[in-house]
Structure formats: C-alpha cells, structure tokens
Design a protein around this motif. Structure first.
Motif, mmCIF file in Angstrom:
data_model
loop_
_atom_site.group_PDB
_atom_site.id
_atom_site.type_symbol
_atom_site.label_atom_id
_atom_site.label_comp_id
_atom_site.label_asym_id
_atom_site.label_seq_id
_atom_site.Cartn_x
_atom_site.Cartn_y
_atom_site.Cartn_z
ATOM 1 N N GLY A 95 10.164 -4.804 11.578
ATOM 2 C CA GLY A 95 9.916 -4.833 10.148
ATOM 3 C C GLY A 95 10.865 -3.939 9.378
ATOM 4 N N ILE A 96 10.559 -3.784 8.087
ATOM 5 C CA ILE A 96 11.374 -2.997 7.170
ATOM 6 C C ILE A 96 10.510 -1.902 6.558
ATOM 7 C CG2 ILE A 96 12.709 -3.054 5.015
ATOM 8 C CD1 ILE A 96 13.367 -5.964 5.634
ATOM 9 N N ILE A 97 11.032 -0.694 6.506
ATOM 10 C CA ILE A 97 10.294 0.422 5.904
ATOM 11 C C ILE A 97 10.256 0.239 4.391
ATOM 12 C CG2 ILE A 97 10.269 2.910 5.482
ATOM 13 C CD1 ILE A 97 11.503 3.287 8.254
ATOM 14 N N LEU A 98 9.017 0.196 3.844
ATOM 15 C CA LEU A 98 8.839 0.024 2.402
ATOM 16 C C LEU A 98 8.434 1.308 1.689
ATOM 17 C CD1 LEU A 98 6.917 -3.374 2.221
ATOM 18 C CD2 LEU A 98 9.364 -2.950 1.996
ATOM 19 N N GLU A 99 7.661 2.150 2.352
ATOM 20 C CA GLU A 99 7.169 3.385 1.744
ATOM 21 C C GLU A 99 7.106 4.468 2.805
ATOM 22 O OE1 GLU A 99 6.249 4.070 -1.400
ATOM 23 O OE2 GLU A 99 6.363 2.062 -2.239
ATOM 24 N N MET A 100 7.286 5.710 2.384
ATOM 25 C CA MET A 100 7.181 6.850 3.299
ATOM 26 C C MET A 100 6.483 8.002 2.592
ATOM 27 S SD MET A 100 11.022 6.850 4.941
ATOM 28 C CE MET A 100 10.657 7.774 6.419
ATOM 29 N N PRO A 150 0.825 -1.213 0.000
ATOM 30 C CA PRO A 150 0.000 0.000 0.000
ATOM 31 C C PRO A 150 0.856 1.259 0.000
ATOM 32 C CG PRO A 150 0.003 -1.026 2.170
ATOM 33 C CD PRO A 150 0.763 -1.937 1.257
ATOM 34 N N LYS A 151 0.295 2.329 -0.483
ATOM 35 C CA LYS A 151 0.938 3.636 -0.437
ATOM 36 C C LYS A 151 0.492 4.341 0.839
ATOM 37 C CE LYS A 151 2.866 3.348 -4.470
ATOM 38 N NZ LYS A 151 4.287 3.143 -4.552
ATOM 39 N N PRO A 152 1.310 5.204 1.392
ATOM 40 C CA PRO A 152 0.883 5.968 2.562
ATOM 41 C C PRO A 152 -0.388 6.757 2.246
ATOM 42 C CG PRO A 152 3.241 6.221 2.236
ATOM 43 C CD PRO A 152 2.701 5.523 1.022
#
Length: 79
Positions: free
Chosen positions: A57-62, A12-14
């Motif tokens: 976890g791992i950051i995928l989107e910001m 998903p996108k932020p």
C-alpha cells in the motif's frame, strides 16, 4: 460466514502518535487468517479480527512520533 471487503469513505487519522495509516492496494488472506477466524490458531487474536497480514500500500497519514522515527514518508509504497 462471509468476509466483507469494506472501503471507508474517508481517510482516518492516526489514533496514536506512533501509528501510520496505509491505503491497502493489495492484500492476501492466508491460512493463518482463516484459522484465527475459526478459533483454531495457536496464537489467537482478539475478535473481531481484521485479516490480511500481508499487504502492499501507500502511506497516507503518519502520527508525529511515527513521522519522526520512521524512515518512510507520506506517499511511500510499503509492503
């Protein structure tokens, strides 16, 4: 009643510019989570409730505001 683990088929996108999307690698379900599901916690969360306040976890989107203000970057491991 059972809890269901569900993986999304997409990233998903932020929704807001200050949000960060994290791929959860490990999570816990605590007593607090269970009591909220039963409606017996002193600080109730609105339902439906997504348990798992402790995670890694791992950051995928910001979002752009989160990217500008956070010390974290895409790919960082967070806990």
């Amino acid at each position: 009643e059972k809890m269901i683990l569900q993986e999304l088929p997409y990233i998903p996108k932020p929704y807001r510019s200050d949000e960060i999307i994290v791929k959860i690698e490990a999570s816990t379900v605590t007593l607090q989570d269970c009591m909220i599901r039963r409606g017996k916690w002193y600080e109730m969360q609105p339902l439906p409730f997504v348990p798992g306040s402790d995670f890694v976890g791992i950051i995928l989107e910001m979002g752009h505001v989160a990217a500008a203000k956070s010390p974290h970057r895409l790919g960082d491991k967070v806990a």
